[in-house]
Design a protein around this motif. Structure first.
Motif, PDB file in Angstrom:
ATOM      1  N   ASP A  42       0.867  -1.176   0.000  1.00 40.26           N
ATOM      2  CA  ASP A  42       0.000   0.000   0.000  1.00 40.26           C
ATOM      3  C   ASP A  42       0.902   1.223   0.000  1.00 40.26           C
ATOM      4  OD1 ASP A  42      -1.707   2.082   0.473  1.00 40.26           O
ATOM      5  OD2 ASP A  42      -2.694   1.178   2.204  1.00 40.26           O
ATOM      6  N   CYS A  43       0.907   1.946  -1.108  1.00 37.48           N
ATOM      7  CA  CYS A  43       1.809   3.088  -1.256  1.00 37.48           C
ATOM      8  C   CYS A  43       1.104   4.416  -1.028  1.00 37.48           C
ATOM      9  CB  CYS A  43       2.471   3.063  -2.625  1.00 37.48           C
ATOM     10  SG  CYS A  43       3.567   1.654  -2.879  1.00 37.48           S
ATOM     11  N   THR A  44      -0.048   4.393  -0.406  1.00 35.98           N
ATOM     12  CA  THR A  44      -0.724   5.640  -0.097  1.00 35.98           C
ATOM     13  C   THR A  44      -0.093   6.288   1.122  1.00 35.98           C
ATOM     14  OG1 THR A  44      -2.341   4.638   1.403  1.00 35.98           O
ATOM     15  CG2 THR A  44      -2.875   4.632  -0.957  1.00 35.98           C
ATOM     16  N   ILE A  45      -0.438   7.552   1.372  1.00 33.92           N
ATOM     17  CA  ILE A  45       0.125   8.245   2.533  1.00 33.92           C
ATOM     18  C   ILE A  45      -0.515   7.766   3.835  1.00 33.92           C
ATOM     19  CG2 ILE A  45       0.699  10.280   1.157  1.00 33.92           C
ATOM     20  CD1 ILE A  45      -1.674  11.700   2.503  1.00 33.92           C
ATOM     21  N   ASP A  46      -1.540   6.920   3.739  1.00 32.12           N
ATOM     22  CA  ASP A  46      -2.154   6.332   4.926  1.00 32.12           C
ATOM     23  C   ASP A  46      -1.811   4.853   5.066  1.00 32.12           C
ATOM     24  OD1 ASP A  46      -3.558   8.634   5.869  1.00 32.12           O
ATOM     25  OD2 ASP A  46      -4.979   8.384   4.226  1.00 32.12           O
ATOM     26  N   SER A  47      -0.748   4.431   4.394  1.00 31.94           N
ATOM     27  CA  SER A  47      -0.364   3.023   4.422  1.00 31.94           C
ATOM     28  C   SER A  47      -0.092   2.547   5.850  1.00 31.94           C
ATOM     29  CB  SER A  47       0.901   2.815   3.587  1.00 31.94           C
ATOM     30  OG  SER A  47       1.424   1.514   3.776  1.00 31.94           O
ATOM     31  N   PRO A  48      -0.557   1.363   6.204  1.00 32.02           N
ATOM     32  CA  PRO A  48      -0.245   0.813   7.530  1.00 32.02           C
ATOM     33  C   PRO A  48       1.233   0.478   7.695  1.00 32.02           C
ATOM     34  CG  PRO A  48      -1.384  -0.808   6.177  1.00 32.02           C
ATOM     35  CD  PRO A  48      -1.461   0.485   5.436  1.00 32.02           C
ATOM     36  N   SER A  49       1.976   0.476   6.583  1.00 35.77           N
ATOM     37  CA  SER A  49       3.416   0.211   6.667  1.00 35.77           C
ATOM     38  C   SER A  49       4.210   1.409   7.170  1.00 35.77           C
ATOM     39  CB  SER A  49       3.955  -0.200   5.291  1.00 35.77           C
ATOM     40  OG  SER A  49       3.356  -1.392   4.841  1.00 35.77           O
ATOM     41  N   LEU A  50       3.600   2.581   7.188  1.00 33.09           N
ATOM     42  CA  LEU A  50       4.292   3.780   7.642  1.00 33.09           C
ATOM     43  C   LEU A  50       4.476   3.772   9.156  1.00 33.09           C
ATOM     44  CD1 LEU A  50       2.404   6.405   5.467  1.00 33.09           C
ATOM     45  CD2 LEU A  50       4.846   5.848   5.283  1.00 33.09           C
ATOM     46  N   HIS A  51       5.533   4.401   9.600  1.00 31.30           N
ATOM     47  CA  HIS A  51       5.756   4.528  11.039  1.00 31.30           C
ATOM     48  C   HIS A  51       4.619   5.306  11.690  1.00 31.30           C
ATOM     49  CE1 HIS A  51       7.927   4.799  14.798  1.00 31.30           C
ATOM     50  NE2 HIS A  51       7.820   6.113  14.783  1.00 31.30           N
ATOM     51  N   GLU A  52       4.114   6.292  10.984  1.00 27.28           N
ATOM     52  CA  GLU A  52       2.983   7.089  11.451  1.00 27.28           C
ATOM     53  C   GLU A  52       2.111   7.408  10.241  1.00 27.28           C
ATOM     54  OE1 GLU A  52       2.123  11.439  13.566  1.00 27.28           O
ATOM     55  OE2 GLU A  52       4.179  10.655  13.433  1.00 27.28           O
ATOM     56  N   ARG A  53       0.918   6.934  10.222  1.00 27.88           N
ATOM     57  CA  ARG A  53       0.045   7.145   9.071  1.00 27.88           C
ATOM     58  C   ARG A  53      -0.153   8.628   8.783  1.00 27.88           C
ATOM     59  NH1 ARG A  53      -4.793   2.706   8.441  1.00 27.88           N
ATOM     60  NH2 ARG A  53      -3.533   0.846   8.835  1.00 27.88           N
ATOM     61  N   GLY A  54      -0.101   8.958   7.496  1.00 26.90           N
ATOM     62  CA  GLY A  54      -0.276  10.345   7.091  1.00 26.90           C
ATOM     63  C   GLY A  54       0.980  11.183   7.195  1.00 26.90           C
ATOM     64  N   ALA A  89       9.696  11.906  -1.237  1.00 23.69           N
ATOM     65  CA  ALA A  89       8.446  12.186  -0.528  1.00 23.69           C
ATOM     66  C   ALA A  89       7.376  12.695  -1.481  1.00 23.69           C
ATOM     67  CB  ALA A  89       8.693  13.200   0.585  1.00 23.69           C
ATOM     68  N   GLY A  90       7.768  13.585  -2.379  1.00 26.19           N
ATOM     69  CA  GLY A  90       6.818  14.134  -3.336  1.00 26.19           C
ATOM     70  C   GLY A  90       6.240  13.068  -4.247  1.00 26.19           C
ATOM     71  N   LYS A  91       7.100  12.169  -4.733  1.00 22.73           N
ATOM     72  CA  LYS A  91       6.619  11.094  -5.591  1.00 22.73           C
ATOM     73  C   LYS A  91       5.673  10.154  -4.834  1.00 22.73           C
ATOM     74  CE  LYS A  91       8.700  11.962  -9.524  1.00 22.73           C
ATOM     75  NZ  LYS A  91       7.905  12.401 -10.698  1.00 22.73           N
ATOM     76  N   LEU A  92       5.850  10.051  -3.532  1.00 25.08           N
ATOM     77  CA  LEU A  92       4.988   9.205  -2.711  1.00 25.08           C
ATOM     78  C   LEU A  92       3.684   9.898  -2.328  1.00 25.08           C
ATOM     79  CD1 LEU A  92       7.749   7.684  -0.398  1.00 25.08           C
ATOM     80  CD2 LEU A  92       6.384   6.433  -2.089  1.00 25.08           C
ATOM     81  N   GLY A  93       3.587  11.187  -2.646  1.00 24.39           N
ATOM     82  CA  GLY A  93       2.357  11.923  -2.388  1.00 24.39           C
ATOM     83  C   GLY A  93       2.347  12.750  -1.126  1.00 24.39           C
ATOM     84  N   PHE A  94       3.504  12.897  -0.478  1.00 28.30           N
ATOM     85  CA  PHE A  94       3.578  13.669   0.762  1.00 28.30           C
ATOM     86  C   PHE A  94       3.913  15.125   0.475  1.00 28.30           C
ATOM     87  CE2 PHE A  94       4.349   9.339   2.141  1.00 28.30           C
ATOM     88  CZ  PHE A  94       3.610   9.256   3.309  1.00 28.30           C
ATOM     89  N   ALA A  95       3.160  16.032   1.073  1.00 24.61           N
ATOM     90  CA  ALA A  95       3.509  17.448   1.038  1.00 24.61           C
ATOM     91  C   ALA A  95       4.665  17.687   1.996  1.00 24.61           C
ATOM     92  CB  ALA A  95       2.306  18.295   1.447  1.00 24.61           C
ATOM     93  N   ARG A  96       5.328  18.818   1.820  1.00 22.96           N
ATOM     94  CA  ARG A  96       6.502  19.115   2.648  1.00 22.96           C
ATOM     95  C   ARG A  96       6.187  19.095   4.140  1.00 22.96           C
ATOM     96  NH1 ARG A  96      11.214  21.869   0.713  1.00 22.96           N
ATOM     97  NH2 ARG A  96      12.571  22.494   2.415  1.00 22.96           N
ATOM     98  N   ASP A  97       5.003  19.597   4.523  1.00 29.36           N
ATOM     99  CA  ASP A  97       4.665  19.638   5.939  1.00 29.36           C
ATOM    100  C   ASP A  97       4.217  18.277   6.483  1.00 29.36           C
ATOM    101  OD1 ASP A  97       2.148  19.419   4.817  1.00 29.36           O
ATOM    102  OD2 ASP A  97       1.382  21.295   5.641  1.00 29.36           O
ATOM    103  N   GLN A  98       4.201  17.265   5.617  1.00 35.73           N
ATOM    104  CA  GLN A  98       3.888  15.907   6.064  1.00 35.73           C
ATOM    105  C   GLN A  98       5.154  15.061   6.231  1.00 35.73           C
ATOM    106  OE1 GLN A  98       1.086  15.247   2.735  1.00 35.73           O
ATOM    107  NE2 GLN A  98      -0.432  14.677   4.291  1.00 35.73           N
ATOM    108  N   VAL A  99       6.314  15.708   6.112  1.00 41.00           N
ATOM    109  CA  VAL A  99       7.598  15.030   6.292  1.00 41.00           C
ATOM    110  C   VAL A  99       8.172  15.402   7.656  1.00 41.00           C
ATOM    111  CG1 VAL A  99       9.973  14.823   5.456  1.00 41.00           C
ATOM    112  CG2 VAL A  99       8.074  14.965   3.822  1.00 41.00           C
ATOM    113  N   LYS A 100       8.561  14.397   8.418  1.00 41.88           N
ATOM    114  CA  LYS A 100       9.158  14.596   9.739  1.00 41.88           C
ATOM    115  C   LYS A 100      10.568  14.010   9.742  1.00 41.88           C
ATOM    116  CE  LYS A 100       8.585  13.213  14.606  1.00 41.88           C
ATOM    117  NZ  LYS A 100       7.716  12.421  15.542  1.00 41.88           N
TER     118      LYS A 100
END
Length: 292
Positions: A42-54, A89-100
């Motif tokens: 799941d390559c969405t920004i809400d993927s359960p594989s992410l450390h923190e969804r979104g 991050a951009g290719k994955l669909g994350f805006a700059r303020d969604q990067v930590k």
């Protein structure tokens, strides 16, 4: 291998380039980032594989030096690896303020165990041993090793690896430079290992070692910014002439590894990765190659 540490000023042009790379990009491939990928990823920004969804959590070490980062501030988008991270991050669909950004010491990044990040970008060489404990993306940069000495050194005009056989070589701890020196230079003296690049430079200027071996971009920085009389002897490939490759490091068996690979593939295809490499690492081009 490698880890450079130090900072230079960045140009406004790169800020614009890095920022534009961050914008979500449309994907035509059904398995591209932002859609349901093959192999169940799941390559969405809400993927359960992410450390923190979104949110995309990216790690690197501190201090974070040039030309990889600028002013020890990975979040500013300046420096090669910061710009690459935001482009991914951009290719994955994350805006700059969604990067930590989080801090992860270099030598801890590839240790076994749970990770508090989605990927780490920190000049980490892809090696089979490390890949037993973590996942690696495909390569985002290929780097040769390089030799740095001082003007006036008896090794300053060396044109082959064999000419450096009797040199006292310094390398940084937890990098692949140590093994590269053993395998390629086959030195008479066991390489000296230092905790930081600064320690290596101090040892070189104090005459404790004859030369430093590390990745080529780091050597360029040290010769231009840390030493008044630095001399780049040349570069060489590791492992039988195969250049060293840096990859994004992810937790072992991460469900996001294929997503990151798709993002990197897109950045290669549209020319963004090449443009960032040229912008930040163009000084690496015209260095003689050292052979046996």
């Amino acid at each position: 291998m490698s880890r450079i540490r130090i900072s230079l000023a960045a140009s406004a042009a790169v800020v614009a380039l890095a920022a534009s790379a961050c914008a979500p990009q449309p994907q035509s491939d059904a398995a591209a980032p932002g859609s349901k990928a093959s192999k169940g990823s799941d390559c969405t920004i809400d993927s359960p594989s992410l450390h923190e969804r979104g949110r995309l959590t990216i790690a690197t070490d501190s201090p974070a030096y040039e030309p990889w980062f600028d002013s020890n501030t990975p979040s500013n988008g300046k420096g090669f690896e910061s710009a690459v991270a935001y482009a991914v991050a951009g290719k994955l669909g994350f805006a700059r303020d969604q990067v930590k950004w989080v801090v992860e010491p270099f030598s801890h990044s590839y240790a076994p165990g749970a990770k508090a990040f989605d990927f780490d970008i920190n000049q980490i060489s892809i090696t089979p041993q490390r890949a037993k404990a973590v996942d690696f993306s495909t390569s985002y940069y290929t780097a040769n090793q390089a030799v740095l000495t001082l003007d006036g050194s008896k090794f300053a005009n060396s044109t082959s690896l064999s000419a450096l056989k009797d040199a006292r070589i310094g390398v940084q701890v937890a990098t692949t430079s140590y093994q590269a020196v053993l395998d390629q230079l086959k030195p008479t003296h066991k390489p000296s290992v230092f905790n930081t690049t600064k320690d290596e430079v101090t040892a070189l200027t104090n005459g404790q070692i004859d030369a430093i071996v590390t990745d080529l971009p780091t050597v360029f920085y040290l010769a231009g910014a840390e030493l008044d009389n630095g001399r780049i002897v040349g570069q060489f490939g590791y492992a039988g002439g195969t250049p060293e490759e840096f990859g994004l490091l992810l937790p072992k068996n991460s469900g996001y590894t294929s997503c990151v690979n798709q993002a990197l593939s897109a950045l290669k295809a549209d020319g963004t990765l090449a443009a960032l490499t040229k912008q930040w690492l163009s000084a690496s081009a015209n260095v003689p190659e050292l052979k046996q």
